[in-house]
Design a protein around this motif. Structure first.
Motif: not given
Length: 126
Positions: A116-118, A124-126, A120-122, A114
């Motif tokens: 790791n997933e968060c 992608r957003e930056s 990676r999401k952050l 979880h």
């Protein structure tokens, strides 16, 4: 060892069944660990707006050396600049009443996936 730099590929990580003293002292890791801690504490002292988060996964009461390491950083940095996050299927009684400690009841593998997933999401957003 790391194929790029030759350093330990798994520094300061202790798995079940391993001897803490020999693992921690292997390859000068004790000195590297102490130097890293001092650099972090110096950076926190130089800039009070900086924060440190120590994530401890699966230590429980069976591995007090790991728990002691996180608690030591929390004591030295103070709860205003350091948060110790303990992830364990059986959280310690009283952890969530200690300033700077957040104890989460969760299994290590699921927690790491979880996180790791968060991350990676952050990214992608930056």
């Amino acid at each position: 060892s790391c194929p790029h730099c030759g350093s330990a590929a798994r520094p300061a990580v202790l798995l079940f069944g391993e001897d803490y003293a020999s693992r921690h002292e292997a390859g000068g890791q004790a000195e590297e660990w102490a130097a890293w801690k001092q650099r972090v504490l110096d950076a926190l002292a130089a800039d009070r707006s900086k924060r440190l988060v120590v994530i401890e996964i699966g230590a429980g009461t069976a591995v007090p050396s790991v728990r002691d390491a996180g608690e030591s950083l929390l004591r030295r940095a103070g709860s205003r600049q350091c948060t110790l996050v303990r992830i364990n299927p059986t959280p310690m009684l009283g952890d969530n009443t200690t300033d700077g400690v957040l104890s989460i009841k969760w299994g290590g593998e699921a927690a790491i996936a979880h996180i790791n997933e968060c991350v990676r999401k952050l990214a992608r957003e930056s």
